[in-house]
Write a protein that holds these residues in place. Structure first.
Motif, mmCIF file in Angstrom:
data_model
loop_
_atom_site.group_PDB
_atom_site.id
_atom_site.type_symbol
_atom_site.label_atom_id
_atom_site.label_comp_id
_atom_site.label_asym_id
_atom_site.label_seq_id
_atom_site.Cartn_x
_atom_site.Cartn_y
_atom_site.Cartn_z
ATOM 1 N N VAL A 16 0.684 -1.251 -0.129
ATOM 2 C CA VAL A 16 0.073 -0.088 0.009
ATOM 3 C C VAL A 16 0.924 1.221 0.002
ATOM 4 O O VAL A 16 0.427 2.312 -0.673
ATOM 5 C CB VAL A 16 -0.836 -0.073 1.131
ATOM 6 C CG1 VAL A 16 -1.380 1.425 1.126
ATOM 7 C CG2 VAL A 16 -2.041 -1.207 1.101
ATOM 8 N N ARG A 17 1.969 1.019 0.849
ATOM 9 C CA ARG A 17 2.910 2.165 0.720
ATOM 10 C C ARG A 17 3.688 2.438 -0.526
ATOM 11 O O ARG A 17 4.559 3.388 -0.427
ATOM 12 C CB ARG A 17 3.952 2.197 1.954
ATOM 13 C CG ARG A 17 3.707 2.021 3.186
ATOM 14 C CD ARG A 17 3.344 3.432 3.762
ATOM 15 N NE ARG A 17 2.905 3.401 5.308
ATOM 16 C CZ ARG A 17 2.419 4.464 5.886
ATOM 17 N NH1 ARG A 17 2.396 5.454 5.166
ATOM 18 N NH2 ARG A 17 2.312 4.201 7.028
ATOM 19 N N THR A 18 3.340 1.986 -1.647
ATOM 20 C CA THR A 18 4.103 2.032 -2.748
ATOM 21 C C THR A 18 3.227 2.982 -3.819
ATOM 22 O O THR A 18 3.711 3.028 -5.054
ATOM 23 C CB THR A 18 4.335 0.686 -3.490
ATOM 24 O OG1 THR A 18 3.242 -0.115 -3.771
ATOM 25 C CG2 THR A 18 5.434 -0.187 -2.604
ATOM 26 N N ILE A 19 2.145 3.323 -3.629
ATOM 27 C CA ILE A 19 1.190 3.811 -4.560
ATOM 28 C C ILE A 19 1.740 5.273 -4.849
ATOM 29 O O ILE A 19 2.658 5.985 -4.083
ATOM 30 C CB ILE A 19 -0.306 3.926 -3.906
ATOM 31 C CG1 ILE A 19 -0.553 4.870 -3.060
ATOM 32 C CG2 ILE A 19 -0.738 2.510 -3.846
ATOM 33 C CD1 ILE A 19 -1.927 5.144 -2.446
ATOM 34 N N ARG A 20 1.109 5.769 -5.882
ATOM 35 C CA ARG A 20 1.977 7.226 -6.316
ATOM 36 C C ARG A 20 1.749 8.166 -5.192
ATOM 37 O O ARG A 20 2.540 8.989 -4.883
ATOM 38 C CB ARG A 20 1.160 7.762 -7.439
ATOM 39 C CG ARG A 20 1.848 8.821 -8.429
ATOM 40 C CD ARG A 20 1.541 8.825 -9.693
ATOM 41 N NE ARG A 20 0.219 8.745 -10.086
ATOM 42 C CZ ARG A 20 -0.866 9.900 -9.935
ATOM 43 N NH1 ARG A 20 -0.669 10.934 -9.714
ATOM 44 N NH2 ARG A 20 -2.035 9.368 -10.310
ATOM 45 N N ASN A 21 0.479 8.196 -4.417
ATOM 46 C CA ASN A 21 0.040 9.244 -3.440
ATOM 47 C C ASN A 21 0.449 8.714 -2.156
ATOM 48 O O ASN A 21 -0.172 8.842 -0.896
ATOM 49 C CB ASN A 21 -1.422 9.596 -3.526
ATOM 50 C CG ASN A 21 -1.781 10.514 -4.712
ATOM 51 O OD1 ASN A 21 -1.911 10.047 -5.851
ATOM 52 N ND2 ASN A 21 -1.939 11.644 -4.251
ATOM 53 N N LYS A 22 1.628 7.759 -2.199
ATOM 54 C CA LYS A 22 2.039 7.102 -0.723
ATOM 55 C C LYS A 22 2.112 8.365 0.540
ATOM 56 O O LYS A 22 1.904 7.941 1.535
ATOM 57 C CB LYS A 22 3.082 6.511 -0.975
ATOM 58 C CG LYS A 22 4.564 7.179 -1.642
ATOM 59 C CD LYS A 22 5.581 6.062 -1.590
ATOM 60 C CE LYS A 22 6.537 6.568 -2.226
ATOM 61 N NZ LYS A 22 6.649 6.872 -3.742
ATOM 62 N N GLU A 23 2.573 9.684 -0.155
ATOM 63 C CA GLU A 23 2.676 10.622 0.763
ATOM 64 C C GLU A 23 1.569 10.876 1.748
ATOM 65 O O GLU A 23 1.500 11.495 2.710
ATOM 66 C CB GLU A 23 3.332 12.025 0.344
ATOM 67 C CG GLU A 23 5.150 12.129 0.225
ATOM 68 C CD GLU A 23 5.427 11.176 -0.668
ATOM 69 O OE1 GLU A 23 4.716 10.959 -1.960
ATOM 70 O OE2 GLU A 23 6.456 10.565 -0.934
#
Lengths: 221, 387
Positions: B93-100
């Motif tokens: 889940v932490r790898t998505i584009r909007n991870k921030e």
């Protein structure tokens, strides 16, 4: 036909229900290039007469024509154009704009004159030179004496070379010597061909004019 | 000499009046800008607080054989033999584009256990992320988990099972110590036992499986639907849903703030406009003789109106810039009294600057039209009383 003609003029002021006739059946003619003094005591109607010739107000009845133009037929903006083209005013209270310097005051009529871009300053300085105030061109009215302020007002009245100068008690706020100088200037402008109409209550001042029209109680006597 | 020179000289040489006009309008504009800035900053802060408050994205296994209820949300595939998620999915889940934008990832394994002959739902959780997600959690008696073998128990479950802090319970093949009882939450949590995820997986022989992942996304500046799509792409075997109630609550809060600051800003602009109107009316009265003179020497109605409106325009432009500066700087001093300044940031916003100057010009010029037209129509003989 005379250059300036007043035919059967009446001017009535209203205050509530009361009517106050300031001028009653006045007719007169002034030729181009004349120096005319309009003389009379306070409240006689002489300043009202000047305001009608100057297109500042309309007659209640009768006609005022200047150079064949019937002023009664002109709307407010056409009257403004007429004043700009034909008249130069010299007021007793000078009416200099306090936040403008002498030369800027003189330039005022040129601000709305088409085709004056870039030339206004030079033309205004010329007019100031004519009244001997070029050296004080950049002073504010508050930094000038009464006589100097009146001379700035005269420079402003002649800067756009109008054919008629209307002077309302031009020496009223000046000492005798300064007043004499102002009258000398008006005579000189008259010699240059301008029509001068001067309102005064002083018989001595009136003698400077070629003709005196005396007004009492709203009528020419 | 042009009409603009008359206007400029008047403003330049009547410094006191000009200062009053500019400051009057600038204060109005500044207050409106400050309100908008503070409103936006408060909005962001509230959004941030709301973002961190509970989950707004739920990741579930794709299969839906037997839905069970959990916290008002539908949880599927628990102990049903269907495909479970894994702890790797939680990491992905932490790898998505909007991870921030993801503030908390809280994976859970839900299993049924028997405690004192009563079936009870056990949630294997990572306690730090669980506490971050559920800011309303409070340990009523006992203490929070100190050790991996410490468990927390919901208030209802504790009462039904007759378990209190210090008691030992057997969950699967492992023994856990009840560290504390959670205060009543009014949710499913009241009936659950919470224990360390790793140990629950181990003692129930679940490998690295998890039942669901709750996500808290900071979505003040991102579309939640977009993030849901990204998580779906990252976890092909999962079904990701947005918790719509939470999103709608945030949108509603933002809407209220927006409307409040907009309304107050409009009110301030009207007040500023009235200041200009009265100041210009007073200025016209003060300049009656001057206007009479202008008319006498041949100025048309339009010329007089132009001079006065040029003045109003120049004053408004200056007031707009000054007002924007005041509006941007003043919140730095005011904001700490209104909210915790921790998240508060003010930045130069060119659009707001343009809007501030434009609003100032519209208000200043509009408020001056009537006095200017009245001045332009003034009877010269009335103005020059000596004639």
């Amino acid at each position: 036909m005379a250059f300036i003609e007043l035919n059967n003029i009446t001017k009535t002021f209203h205050a509530g229900e009361e009517n106050y006739p300031a001028l009653r059946d006045v007719s007169l003619a002034i030729q181009s290039g004349e120096f005319v003094a309009i003389m009379g005591p306070s409240g006689s109607g002489k300043s009202t007469l000047l305001s009608l010739i100057g297109g500042l107000s309309h007659a209640t009845t009768g006609t005022v024509t200047v150079d064949g133009i019937d002023l009664g037929q002109l709307g407010p903006n056409k009257l403004s154009d007429f004043r700009r083209e034909y008249l130069g005013f010299v007021f007793q209270s000078f009416y200099l704009v306090p936040y403008l310097t002498a030369v800027e005051n003189v330039m005022l009529p040129l601000a709305i004159q088409p085709g004056m871009n870039g030339r206004a300053q030079g033309v205004a300085r010329e007019a100031l030179q004519k009244v001997g105030l070029d050296a004080k061109a950049h002073r504010l009215p508050s930094q000038l004496s009464g006589g100097e302020q009146e001379r700035v007002a005269i420079a402003r009245a002649i800067v756009n070379r109008p054919p008629v100068i209307l002077a309302d008690e031009p020496t009223g706020n000046l000492d005798t010597k300064t007043g004499d100088r102002v009258l000398d200037m008006l005579q000189e402008l008259n010699r240059e061909g301008r029509t001068i109409i001067m309102v005064t209550h002083s018989a001595e001042n009136a003698r400077r004019a070629a003709r005196t029209i005396e007004i009492r109680d709203g009528q020419v006597v | 000499m042009k009409l603009i020179d008359i206007a400029v000289n008047n403003l330049r040489r009547k410094k006191g009046r000009t200062f009053f006009l500019i400051s009057g309008l600038a204060l109005g504009i500044g207050a409106a800008v400050a309100l908008t800035s503070v409103g936006d900053a408060m909005n962001r802060e509230v959004m941030h607080a709301l973002d961190e408050f509970g989950a707004n994205i739920l990741v579930l296994p794709a299969s839906e054989d037997l839905p069970l209820s959990y916290g008002g949300m539908t949880v599927s595939a628990i102990n049903t033999g269907g495909r479970l998620l894994t702890i790797e999915d939680a990491k992905n889940v932490r790898t998505i584009r909007n991870k921030e934008n993801i503030s908390t990832v809280a994976p859970k394994l839900l299993v049924v256990s028997e405690v004192r002959k009563t079936r009870v739902l056990v949630a294997g959780v990572e306690f730090p992320s669980e506490f971050r997600l559920k800011k309303w959690w409070r340990v009523e008696s006992g203490m929070g988990p100190q050790d991996r073998t410490d468990a927390l128990i919901g208030k209802e479950a504790a009462a039904k099972l007759g378990i209190g802090p210090g008691d030992t319970v057997t969950l699967g093949s492992g023994k856990f110590t009840v560290a504390g009882i959670l205060a009543n939450t009014g949710s499913q949590d009241d009936n659950l036992i919470f224990a360390d995820l790793g140990l629950v997986q181990q003692h129930f022989r679940k490998g690295n499986a998890i039942s669901l992942i709750e996500l808290s996304a900071l979505c003040g500046g991102c579309p939640i639907e977009e993030m849901v799509a990204q998580v779906n792409d990252a976890l092909p075997g999962a079904r990701t849903v947005a918790v719509k109630e939470t999103v709608e609550l945030k949108m509603q809060a933002m809407h209220y703030f927006h409307r409040f600051s907009l309304g107050l800003s409009l009110l301030l602009l009207i007040v500023a406009g009235m200041i200009i109107f009265f100041a210009m009316t007073a200025a016209v009265k003060e300049r009656v003789q001057e206007i009479g003179l202008f008319r006498a020497i041949g100025f048309r109605t339009g010329h007089i109106i132009q001079v006065l409106l040029i003045e109003a325009f120049l004053v408004s432009v200056l007031a707009g810039f000054l007002g924007y500066a005041v509006g941007v700087i003043s919140p730095r001093f005011i904001a700490p009294y209104l909210m915790s300044a921790y998240h508060l940031t003010f930045t130069f916003d060119p659009l707001l600057a343009v809007i501030a100057v434009a609003a100032s010009v519209v208000v200043g010029v509009a408020a001056s039209v009537y006095p200017a037209v009245r001045a332009g129509r003034m009877d010269p003989i009335e103005a020059l009383r000596t004639l």
